[in-house]
Motif scaffolding. Structure first.
Motif, short mmCIF file in Angstrom:
data_model
loop_
_atom_site.label_atom_id
_atom_site.label_comp_id
_atom_site.label_asym_id
_atom_site.label_seq_id
_atom_site.Cartn_x
_atom_site.Cartn_y
_atom_site.Cartn_z
N ASP A 141 173.30 131.80 19.80
CA ASP A 141 173.86 133.23 20.35
C ASP A 141 174.44 134.14 19.07
OD1 ASP A 141 173.40 132.38 23.09
OD2 ASP A 141 175.46 131.51 23.17
N PHE A 142 174.98 133.22 18.11
CA PHE A 142 175.56 134.11 16.98
C PHE A 142 174.34 134.84 16.18
CE2 PHE A 142 177.13 135.11 12.87
CZ PHE A 142 178.39 135.50 13.01
N GLU A 143 173.28 134.19 15.90
CA GLU A 143 172.10 134.75 15.55
C GLU A 143 171.46 135.79 16.25
OE1 GLU A 143 168.86 132.11 13.62
OE2 GLU A 143 170.05 130.46 14.56
N HIS A 144 171.58 135.55 17.51
CA HIS A 144 171.12 136.69 18.38
C HIS A 144 171.96 137.93 18.29
CE1 HIS A 144 169.59 137.90 22.73
NE2 HIS A 144 169.15 138.64 21.94
N PHE A 145 173.10 137.66 17.86
CA PHE A 145 174.23 138.80 18.22
C PHE A 145 173.84 139.58 16.79
CE2 PHE A 145 178.60 139.93 16.12
CZ PHE A 145 178.50 141.11 17.22
N MET A 146 173.35 138.91 15.47
CA MET A 146 173.32 139.44 14.30
C MET A 146 172.12 140.32 14.59
SD MET A 146 174.18 136.56 11.51
CE MET A 146 173.40 137.60 10.10
N ARG A 147 170.83 140.07 15.22
CA ARG A 147 169.58 140.55 15.58
C ARG A 147 169.84 141.80 16.21
NH1 ARG A 147 165.71 137.54 13.42
NH2 ARG A 147 166.08 135.42 13.19
N LEU A 148 170.93 141.73 17.32
CA LEU A 148 171.22 142.82 18.34
C LEU A 148 171.79 143.84 17.36
CD1 LEU A 148 172.28 141.16 21.46
CD2 LEU A 148 170.28 142.39 21.06
N LEU A 149 172.78 143.47 16.54
CA LEU A 149 173.40 144.41 15.48
C LEU A 149 172.61 145.04 14.68
CD1 LEU A 149 176.88 142.68 14.33
CD2 LEU A 149 176.35 144.76 15.92
N ALA A 150 171.42 144.36 14.14
CA ALA A 150 170.57 145.06 13.52
C ALA A 150 169.69 146.16 14.00
CB ALA A 150 169.56 143.76 12.80
N GLY A 151 169.62 145.97 15.23
CA GLY A 151 168.90 147.02 15.93
C GLY A 151 169.64 148.10 16.35
N ARG A 152 171.00 147.93 16.06
CA ARG A 152 171.91 149.14 16.45
C ARG A 152 172.68 149.77 14.94
NH1 ARG A 152 171.05 145.99 20.38
NH2 ARG A 152 171.15 146.45 22.81
N ALA A 182 157.84 151.34 7.12
CA ALA A 182 157.53 152.70 7.42
C ALA A 182 157.17 152.97 8.99
CB ALA A 182 156.23 153.20 6.69
N ARG A 183 156.51 152.04 9.64
CA ARG A 183 156.04 152.26 10.92
C ARG A 183 157.00 151.96 11.83
NH1 ARG A 183 151.55 149.31 9.06
NH2 ARG A 183 152.29 147.61 10.18
N ASP A 184 158.08 151.35 11.55
CA ASP A 184 159.12 150.86 12.47
C ASP A 184 160.04 151.87 13.15
OD1 ASP A 184 160.48 147.77 13.09
OD2 ASP A 184 162.07 149.51 13.17
N PRO A 185 160.01 151.68 14.57
CA PRO A 185 160.78 152.85 15.18
C PRO A 185 162.28 153.40 14.66
CG PRO A 185 159.95 151.54 16.95
CD PRO A 185 159.55 150.69 15.43
N LEU A 186 162.84 152.18 13.96
CA LEU A 186 164.24 152.39 13.45
C LEU A 186 164.15 152.68 12.00
CD1 LEU A 186 165.83 149.06 15.00
CD2 LEU A 186 166.24 151.36 15.78
N ILE A 187 163.14 153.08 11.39
CA ILE A 187 163.04 153.58 9.98
C ILE A 187 164.30 154.65 9.68
CG2 ILE A 187 161.62 155.25 10.56
CD1 ILE A 187 161.82 153.40 7.39
N ASN A 208 171.29 153.48 6.97
CA ASN A 208 172.24 152.04 6.55
C ASN A 208 172.14 151.89 4.93
OD1 ASN A 208 172.51 148.97 8.02
ND2 ASN A 208 172.73 149.37 5.73
N MET A 209 170.92 152.31 4.38
CA MET A 209 170.81 152.01 2.69
C MET A 209 171.59 153.07 2.17
SD MET A 209 167.19 152.22 0.66
CE MET A 209 166.81 153.89 1.13
N VAL A 210 171.43 154.47 2.90
CA VAL A 210 172.41 155.41 2.14
C VAL A 210 173.78 155.32 2.22
CG1 VAL A 210 172.55 157.93 2.03
CG2 VAL A 210 170.36 156.96 2.24
N VAL A 211 174.35 155.00 3.50
CA VAL A 211 175.62 154.80 3.62
C VAL A 211 176.30 153.68 2.79
CG1 VAL A 211 177.37 153.96 5.14
CG2 VAL A 211 175.68 155.56 6.12
N LEU A 227 166.28 140.81 9.78
CA LEU A 227 166.57 140.16 11.13
C LEU A 227 165.84 141.15 12.44
CD1 LEU A 227 170.51 140.24 10.75
CD2 LEU A 227 169.19 138.55 11.23
N LEU A 228 165.31 142.24 12.00
CA LEU A 228 164.45 142.97 12.59
C LEU A 228 163.02 142.49 12.61
CD1 LEU A 228 165.85 146.66 12.27
CD2 LEU A 228 166.20 145.04 14.29
N GLY A 229 162.52 141.53 11.81
CA GLY A 229 161.21 141.13 11.77
C GLY A 229 160.38 141.95 10.84
N ILE A 230 160.83 142.66 9.89
CA ILE A 230 160.11 143.63 9.01
C ILE A 230 159.60 142.67 7.81
CG2 ILE A 230 160.18 145.55 7.68
CD1 ILE A 230 161.94 146.78 9.79
#
Length: 389
Positions: free
Chosen positions: A188-199, A274-279, A285-288, A264-267
């Motif tokens: 569950d904690f792993e899933h939480f981290m993956r959901l955070l990565a998607g947000r 480059a193709r990921d919808p969350l690019i 994230n990187m710049v902040v 965590l997003l499977g990249i």
């Protein structure tokens, strides 16, 4: 070995304080930094069972075996040692006698505030910055940085990013998390981290996440505090001073290493990034975090925020300096568009203390416009140099 920009601050604080405490995520380079800067110090690693057992059972014998000046690694494993360090530091006028490192912010800061108040400088070290890499002659593309992240081992030892972050997650979740809280189902904690990565880059809504996970929002608050305490994520708070009730007051969450978020997003490659919808989110994230590194490496408080109101007006990042606000927009595009400046222009009309801002993007054209200067993402450090003047 890549030189770290925080080294100057480490030297300065060690000349002023008997104790210097370096905190940050695992594998960010804390031990390497300390040992490179203080080669004449003794060294003790409290992850080693024999050293930890000696420190717990007989602290005075521990410091007989590892006399100051000494580097004590992972001090949070034996926080009781801090009271002995307090006595030893008070009995000597020598500076820089104890260099401590730790990975768990809450546990360590609580212990430090009780035992070493006024005796220690506290430095926060994150993984490598783009500026540090470029100074070392290492230059990567936007997508390479997003895919591989900034852990020192990636560049010092040429480790595969996917293998590194897989190992990192296994170590972090199975060992560190179990030390900090009691989680019945680690999946569950792993899933939480993956959901955070998607947000990343989105306003945090724990109630929605709780529904997705089938876990209470109270539990998720505890889990999020653990991620923050172990420096895995950074909470960017909204700036709402003097703007009234129309401002969004929930934070945004970013991973302190974008490579971990990508894993965590499977990249698994720069091309996939480059193709990921969350690019766009990953680039933000990187710049902040580059901005955060710049402030922490200079020994400064972050003073970083974002702005968003319920009408949709938004600025990705605000830097507060001397009661003035520097608005920063972050765009992953490689082609400049005047639309990038609109949020800054609107914000400058709302906020009387807003200075000329910046647009950070992935292209090469860098015009200087009335409301904003445009810079490449590799030049985030120039924002803080300019703001200092």
């Amino acid at each position: 070995m890549i030189s770290r920009q925080i080294a100057g601050e480490l030297t300065a604080t060690a000349a002023e304080f008997p104790v210097v405490t370096i905190i940050g995520p695992r594998q960010a380079g804390k031990t390497t930094l300390a040992r490179m800067h203080f080669p004449g110090h003794a060294y003790a690693n409290l992850e080693a069972p024999d050293a930890r057992q000696l420190a717990m059972s007989d602290p005075h014998a521990f410091f007989s075996q590892f006399p100051p000046p000494v580097i004590v690694d992972e001090i949070q494993r034996v926080p009781e040692l801090l009271s002995v360090i307090q006595v030893l530091a008070d009995s000597s006028r020598e500076r820089g006698q104890f260099i401590l490192t730790g990975s768990h912010q809450l546990r360590l800061q609580e212990a430090v505030s009780q035992s070493l108040a006024g005796r220690t400088a506290l430095l926060r070290l994150l993984p490598l910055s783009i500026s540090e890499l470029e100074t070392a002659g290492i230059r990567c593309t936007r997508d390479e940085y997003i895919h591989q992240g900034f852990m020192p081992r990636l560049y010092d030892e040429n480790v595969d990013p996917t293998r590194l972050y897989r190992s990192y997650c296994q170590t972090y979740i199975e060992r560190d998390i179990r030390q900090m809280i009691n989680i019945r189902r680690l999946t569950d904690f792993e899933h939480f981290m993956r959901l955070l990565a998607g947000r990343v880059g989105q306003v945090l809504n724990l109630h929605a996440l709780a529904g997705d996970l089938g876990v209470s929002s109270t539990t998720l608050k505890e889990w999020l505090s653990v991620l923050e305490a172990s420096h895995a994520v950074f909470r960017l708070n909204p700036y709402f001073e003097n703007f009234g009730k129309r401002i969004i007051k929930s934070p945004k969450i970013y991973f302190t290493d974008v490579g971990l978020a990508s894993y965590l997003l499977g990249i698994e490659s720069p091309e996939q990034a480059a193709r990921d919808p969350l690019i766009g989110n990953l680039f933000e994230n990187m710049v902040v975090i580059e901005a955060l590194k710049n402030r922490l490496n200079a020994g400064k408080e972050p003073e970083l925020y974002f702005y968003r109101d319920n009408r949709g007006d938004e600025v990705d990042l605000l830097f507060r300096r001397n009661r003035q606000l520097v608005p920063i927009e972050i765009k992953s595009a490689m082609t400049f568009n005047m639309e990038f400046v609109k949020g800054i222009s609107r914000f400058r009309k709302i906020a009387s203390n807003a200075r000329k801002g910046y647009v950070v993007y992935a292209g090469d054209l860098t015009p200087d416009l009335p409301d904003a200067r445009v810079v490449r993402f590799t030049e985030v450090d120039t924002i803080f140099k300019d703001s200092a003047s």
